[in-house]
Write a protein that holds these residues in place. Sequence first.
Motif, PDB file in Angstrom:
ATOM      1  N   PRO A 151      29.896  41.301  38.203  1.00 30.98           N
ATOM      2  CA  PRO A 151      29.884  40.058  37.430  1.00 30.98           C
ATOM      3  C   PRO A 151      31.110  39.915  36.534  1.00 30.98           C
ATOM      4  O   PRO A 151      31.705  40.913  36.111  1.00 30.98           O
ATOM      5  CB  PRO A 151      28.613  40.187  36.581  1.00 30.98           C
ATOM      6  CG  PRO A 151      28.426  41.670  36.427  1.00 30.98           C
ATOM      7  CD  PRO A 151      28.903  42.267  37.723  1.00 30.98           C
ATOM      8  N   ASP A 152      31.472  38.669  36.272  1.00 32.93           N
ATOM      9  CA  ASP A 152      32.524  38.410  35.296  1.00 32.93           C
ATOM     10  C   ASP A 152      32.003  38.812  33.916  1.00 32.93           C
ATOM     11  O   ASP A 152      30.837  38.576  33.584  1.00 32.93           O
ATOM     12  CB  ASP A 152      32.881  36.923  35.320  1.00 32.93           C
ATOM     13  CG  ASP A 152      33.937  36.577  34.295  1.00 32.93           C
ATOM     14  OD1 ASP A 152      35.118  36.845  34.552  1.00 32.93           O
ATOM     15  OD2 ASP A 152      33.565  36.049  33.220  1.00 32.93           O
ATOM     16  N   LEU A 153      32.870  39.394  33.095  1.00 31.31           N
ATOM     17  CA  LEU A 153      32.427  39.923  31.799  1.00 31.31           C
ATOM     18  C   LEU A 153      32.728  39.011  30.622  1.00 31.31           C
ATOM     19  O   LEU A 153      32.406  39.356  29.486  1.00 31.31           O
ATOM     20  CB  LEU A 153      33.076  41.294  31.551  1.00 31.31           C
ATOM     21  CG  LEU A 153      32.725  42.402  32.539  1.00 31.31           C
ATOM     22  CD1 LEU A 153      33.387  43.713  32.120  1.00 31.31           C
ATOM     23  CD2 LEU A 153      31.219  42.583  32.661  1.00 31.31           C
ATOM     24  N   SER A 154      33.316  37.849  30.869  1.00 27.70           N
ATOM     25  CA  SER A 154      33.698  36.975  29.761  1.00 27.70           C
ATOM     26  C   SER A 154      32.521  36.654  28.855  1.00 27.70           C
ATOM     27  O   SER A 154      32.633  36.692  27.629  1.00 27.70           O
ATOM     28  CB  SER A 154      34.287  35.669  30.299  1.00 27.70           C
ATOM     29  OG  SER A 154      35.332  35.901  31.185  1.00 27.70           O
ATOM     30  N   LEU A 155      31.377  36.319  29.459  1.00 29.15           N
ATOM     31  CA  LEU A 155      30.215  35.866  28.689  1.00 29.15           C
ATOM     32  C   LEU A 155      29.025  36.809  28.866  1.00 29.15           C
ATOM     33  O   LEU A 155      27.886  36.401  28.618  1.00 29.15           O
ATOM     34  CB  LEU A 155      29.820  34.449  29.121  1.00 29.15           C
ATOM     35  CG  LEU A 155      30.919  33.389  29.050  1.00 29.15           C
ATOM     36  CD1 LEU A 155      30.428  32.069  29.637  1.00 29.15           C
ATOM     37  CD2 LEU A 155      31.373  33.181  27.605  1.00 29.15           C
ATOM     38  N   ILE A 156      29.278  38.033  29.261  1.00 27.15           N
ATOM     39  CA  ILE A 156      28.186  38.935  29.617  1.00 27.15           C
ATOM     40  C   ILE A 156      27.249  39.211  28.443  1.00 27.15           C
ATOM     41  O   ILE A 156      26.035  39.366  28.614  1.00 27.15           O
ATOM     42  CB  ILE A 156      28.731  40.253  30.206  1.00 27.15           C
ATOM     43  CG1 ILE A 156      27.635  41.010  30.953  1.00 27.15           C
ATOM     44  CG2 ILE A 156      29.373  41.120  29.134  1.00 27.15           C
ATOM     45  CD1 ILE A 156      27.207  40.359  32.226  1.00 27.15           C
ATOM     46  N   THR A 157      27.780  39.276  27.226  1.00 33.67           N
ATOM     47  CA  THR A 157      26.911  39.573  26.083  1.00 33.67           C
ATOM     48  C   THR A 157      26.062  38.372  25.681  1.00 33.67           C
ATOM     49  O   THR A 157      25.099  38.524  24.927  1.00 33.67           O
ATOM     50  CB  THR A 157      27.731  40.048  24.858  1.00 33.67           C
ATOM     51  OG1 THR A 157      28.698  39.051  24.524  1.00 33.67           O
ATOM     52  CG2 THR A 157      28.429  41.358  25.167  1.00 33.67           C
ATOM     53  N   GLU A 158      26.429  37.187  26.159  1.00 34.39           N
ATOM     54  CA  GLU A 158      25.591  36.003  25.945  1.00 34.39           C
ATOM     55  C   GLU A 158      24.641  35.805  27.119  1.00 34.39           C
ATOM     56  O   GLU A 158      23.563  35.224  26.966  1.00 34.39           O
ATOM     57  CB  GLU A 158      26.460  34.756  25.775  1.00 34.39           C
ATOM     58  CG  GLU A 158      27.316  34.750  24.525  1.00 34.39           C
ATOM     59  CD  GLU A 158      26.496  34.608  23.254  1.00 34.39           C
ATOM     60  OE1 GLU A 158      25.408  33.994  23.322  1.00 34.39           O
ATOM     61  OE2 GLU A 158      26.910  35.119  22.206  1.00 34.39           O
ATOM     62  N   GLU A 250      32.227  35.125  22.278  1.00 33.80           N
ATOM     63  CA  GLU A 250      32.194  34.242  21.110  1.00 33.80           C
ATOM     64  C   GLU A 250      33.337  34.575  20.160  1.00 33.80           C
ATOM     65  O   GLU A 250      33.123  35.169  19.101  1.00 33.80           O
ATOM     66  CB  GLU A 250      30.849  34.369  20.396  1.00 33.80           C
ATOM     67  CG  GLU A 250      30.604  33.241  19.419  1.00 33.80           C
ATOM     68  CD  GLU A 250      29.206  33.270  18.841  1.00 33.80           C
ATOM     69  OE1 GLU A 250      28.860  32.338  18.103  1.00 33.80           O
ATOM     70  OE2 GLU A 250      28.448  34.232  19.119  1.00 33.80           O
ATOM     71  N   PRO A 251      34.559  34.174  20.519  1.00 34.38           N
ATOM     72  CA  PRO A 251      35.707  34.490  19.659  1.00 34.38           C
ATOM     73  C   PRO A 251      35.674  33.801  18.304  1.00 34.38           C
ATOM     74  O   PRO A 251      36.360  34.213  17.375  1.00 34.38           O
ATOM     75  CB  PRO A 251      36.910  34.028  20.494  1.00 34.38           C
ATOM     76  CG  PRO A 251      36.352  33.035  21.449  1.00 34.38           C
ATOM     77  CD  PRO A 251      34.964  33.483  21.751  1.00 34.38           C
ATOM     78  N   THR A 252      34.868  32.733  18.179  1.00 32.18           N
ATOM     79  CA  THR A 252      34.785  32.002  16.903  1.00 32.18           C
ATOM     80  C   THR A 252      33.595  32.465  16.068  1.00 32.18           C
ATOM     81  O   THR A 252      33.183  31.741  15.152  1.00 32.18           O
ATOM     82  CB  THR A 252      34.667  30.488  17.170  1.00 32.18           C
ATOM     83  OG1 THR A 252      33.487  30.238  17.968  1.00 32.18           O
ATOM     84  CG2 THR A 252      35.887  29.964  17.917  1.00 32.18           C
ATOM     85  N   LEU A 253      33.060  33.631  16.351  1.00 32.60           N
ATOM     86  CA  LEU A 253      31.870  34.115  15.642  1.00 32.60           C
ATOM     87  C   LEU A 253      32.077  34.144  14.134  1.00 32.60           C
ATOM     88  O   LEU A 253      31.209  33.711  13.365  1.00 32.60           O
ATOM     89  CB  LEU A 253      31.503  35.496  16.168  1.00 32.60           C
ATOM     90  CG  LEU A 253      30.312  36.201  15.507  1.00 32.60           C
ATOM     91  CD1 LEU A 253      29.473  36.927  16.553  1.00 32.60           C
ATOM     92  CD2 LEU A 253      30.798  37.228  14.467  1.00 32.60           C
TER      93      LEU A 253
END
Length: 314
Positions: A151-158, A250-253
């Motif tokens: 899977p792509d990991l860009s949004l994996i934690t979401e 989430e870079p704007t966290l």
Amino acid sequence: MVRIIGFFVGLGFVGVLLISLVVNGVDYFRNPPEHAAYYYFHKDPREAELPSDGMAGKFDRQQLQRGFQVYKEVCAACHSLKYVSFYQLADLGYSEAEVKAIANQWAIEVPSVNPDTGEAATRKALVSDRFPSPYANETAARAANNNAYPPDLSLITEARHDGANYVYSLLTGYVDQAGYKNSEGKELLKEFPDAATPPGLYFNPYFANLNIAMPAPIVSDGQVTYADGTKATKDQMAKDVAAFLVWTAEPTLENRHRTGWAVIIFLLIATVLAYLAYRNIWANAKREVGAHGPLDPDYRERMDEQKAERGIAG
């Protein structure tokens, strides 16, 4: 006549449904379904305790850089970051020159077209490019990974429940299935002899069905040499890359957290001011409550006079 026939047809249909419901319900309670092995032996994620956790969480830039290093040296060969651009690495504390160097030296080149021949080609990455995928397409990815699709990991934690903790636990959760026991002391292969991990898969109790196609990516301490001198234990590397993937998702966290606190403080101040204004405006105001109907003294006096004129007692 048609309505009557339709009524009885509908009644029969409802009757069949009710009979089916009762029969299947009785069968369910008499012979309840047996749970699979993962129901008893799957583990909930452990707490990674990252600096970004909680309402006031903030990123640790040094940790994010270490996490990016782990991704680059361990994960990037199989997993993409298709929603992240190289220029965003400046948010991790890298200088403009460092970001350009990272993009230019990235091992996987960006798909392109040869302007002279029009044929497919590749080129060095630019700062404006997103991280290139290690595979040309899904078919190539599955062919290289025993039909499993990384899977792509860009949004994996979401995309995963309890994302950061899940990533951290999964990376550190590979164990030998033989002799594995759950928290109740039950041994997996003794309780479920048919649950042995199939060839080509790897046992991990933090994965949904216990068997995952990805081999353990972090296999030993010191697998990565950190530039800041931090000791690269398996646990530390897993935490660092989990923190990095929280940032990619989430870079704007931090901005969101700051905005949220500002809104809460504003609402609290506005509430206090509104209450004080209310108290000030109505402090000296008196609400006069008048008696009406039978309780009105004038009304009672008129009623007494009328009763006296008519000779009515009371």
